[in-house]
Design a protein around this motif. Structure first.
Motif, PDB file in Angstrom:
ATOM      1  N   HIS A  32      91.721 -22.766  78.244  1.00  0.00           N
ATOM      2  CA  HIS A  32      93.104 -22.501  78.653  1.00  0.00           C
ATOM      3  C   HIS A  32      93.657 -23.531  79.630  1.00  0.00           C
ATOM      4  CE1 HIS A  32      91.753 -20.747  82.487  1.00  0.00           C
ATOM      5  NE2 HIS A  32      93.015 -20.844  82.853  1.00  0.00           N
ATOM      6  N   ASP A  33      92.799 -24.174  80.419  1.00  0.00           N
ATOM      7  CA  ASP A  33      93.266 -25.155  81.404  1.00  0.00           C
ATOM      8  C   ASP A  33      92.712 -26.526  81.020  1.00  0.00           C
ATOM      9  OD1 ASP A  33      93.789 -26.788  83.601  1.00  0.00           O
ATOM     10  OD2 ASP A  33      93.314 -25.230  85.064  1.00  0.00           O
ATOM     11  N   PRO A  34      93.566 -27.456  80.598  1.00  0.00           N
ATOM     12  CA  PRO A  34      93.066 -28.754  80.162  1.00  0.00           C
ATOM     13  C   PRO A  34      92.354 -29.539  81.266  1.00  0.00           C
ATOM     14  CG  PRO A  34      95.467 -28.760  80.268  1.00  0.00           C
ATOM     15  CD  PRO A  34      95.027 -27.351  80.501  1.00  0.00           C
ATOM     16  N   ARG A  35      92.580 -29.157  82.524  1.00  0.00           N
ATOM     17  CA  ARG A  35      91.916 -29.854  83.630  1.00  0.00           C
ATOM     18  C   ARG A  35      90.481 -29.379  83.840  1.00  0.00           C
ATOM     19  NH1 ARG A  35      95.870 -29.454  88.601  1.00  0.00           N
ATOM     20  NH2 ARG A  35      94.053 -30.391  89.551  1.00  0.00           N
ATOM     21  N   TRP A  92      91.501 -21.965  97.254  1.00  0.00           N
ATOM     22  CA  TRP A  92      91.111 -22.919  96.225  1.00  0.00           C
ATOM     23  C   TRP A  92      90.950 -22.132  94.938  1.00  0.00           C
ATOM     24  CZ3 TRP A  92      86.088 -26.323  96.153  1.00  0.00           C
ATOM     25  CH2 TRP A  92      86.224 -27.332  95.196  1.00  0.00           C
ATOM     26  N   VAL A  93      92.027 -21.991  94.217  1.00  0.00           N
ATOM     27  CA  VAL A  93      92.048 -21.150  93.024  1.00  0.00           C
ATOM     28  C   VAL A  93      92.169 -22.031  91.788  1.00  0.00           C
ATOM     29  CG1 VAL A  93      93.255 -19.296  91.831  1.00  0.00           C
ATOM     30  CG2 VAL A  93      93.036 -19.231  94.318  1.00  0.00           C
ATOM     31  N   GLY A  94      91.250 -21.817  90.862  1.00  0.00           N
ATOM     32  CA  GLY A  94      91.296 -22.561  89.611  1.00  0.00           C
ATOM     33  C   GLY A  94      91.142 -24.049  89.836  1.00  0.00           C
ATOM     34  N   THR A  95      91.958 -24.841  89.139  1.00  0.00           N
ATOM     35  CA  THR A  95      91.854 -26.296  89.239  1.00  0.00           C
ATOM     36  C   THR A  95      92.876 -26.892  90.200  1.00  0.00           C
ATOM     37  OG1 THR A  95      93.303 -26.568  87.324  1.00  0.00           O
ATOM     38  CG2 THR A  95      90.920 -26.525  86.912  1.00  0.00           C
TER      39      THR A  95
END
Length: 188
Positions: A109-112, A156-159
């Motif tokens: 879901h997150d390309p990073r 610091w959530v996700g990317t």
């Protein structure tokens, strides 16, 4: 063969992040990279770098309901997972499955930060995380300190990059409930 770029980090579950910092940062000389509260999954993270670029990620539960608290209750403090950077996580997942290895939680879901995990029961008891992220996860964030992380002042959530909490952010969790964990493991 899977295109492995490098081993990114080893993650260690701890009941007391500040105590772990005293060992890995202050005593062993690890360089603080980043850290903060990931409120989506209920953990506080602190990453350190050692020569020649090896990272250790320290993980502490934010409260007694965190999945990590359950891990600590069952397994005690110690090794949690190994993260490996690969060229293509989808191709790696396909190759692993075709070779008979059991993967789980493919997340694109997150390309990073695209990832998949190898189940510990098929990898000799080791949780292995594979990601094909191209982000720079090794450059220290100079706008925050380990003390900011311990005090719950960093999100610091996700990317997203770690950042100091803003007045309209939810307050940092009260760690007093999880603090008793250190005593259960004979660590105080």
């Amino acid at each position: 063969m899977i295109g492995v770029r490098h081993i990114d980090h080893v993650a260690i579950a701890v009941p007391d992040l500040a105590a772990a910092w005293r060992l890995f940062g202050e005593t062993l000389g690890g360089e603080f990279i980043a850290g903060g509260d990931d409120t989506e999954i209920g953990i506080r993270v602190l990453q350190l770098k050692f020569p020649p670029g090896i990272k250790i990620e320290l993980l502490e539960p934010l409260d007694g309901t965190s999945y990590l608290q359950g891990f600590l209750d069952e397994m005690g403090p110690g090794f949690h997972h190994l993260t490996i950077m690969v060229d293509d996580v989808v191709a790696a997942d396909e190759e692993l499955r075709s070779a008979g290895w059991e993967t789980t939680d493919l997340d694109l879901h997150d390309p990073r930060w695209r990832e998949v995990y190898l189940r510990p029961r098929s990898t000799f008891g080791t949780l292995v995380q594979l990601t094909d992220s191209r982000e720079d996860w090794h450059t220290p964030h100079t706008n925050i300190t380990p003390e900011d992380v311990f005090a719950g002042r960093v999100l610091w959530v996700g990317t997203e990059p770690p950042r100091l909490r803003m007045p309209d952010d939810p307050p940092a969790p009260d760690r007093s409930e999880a603090a008793g964990t250190a005593k259960r493991f004979g660590r105080d």
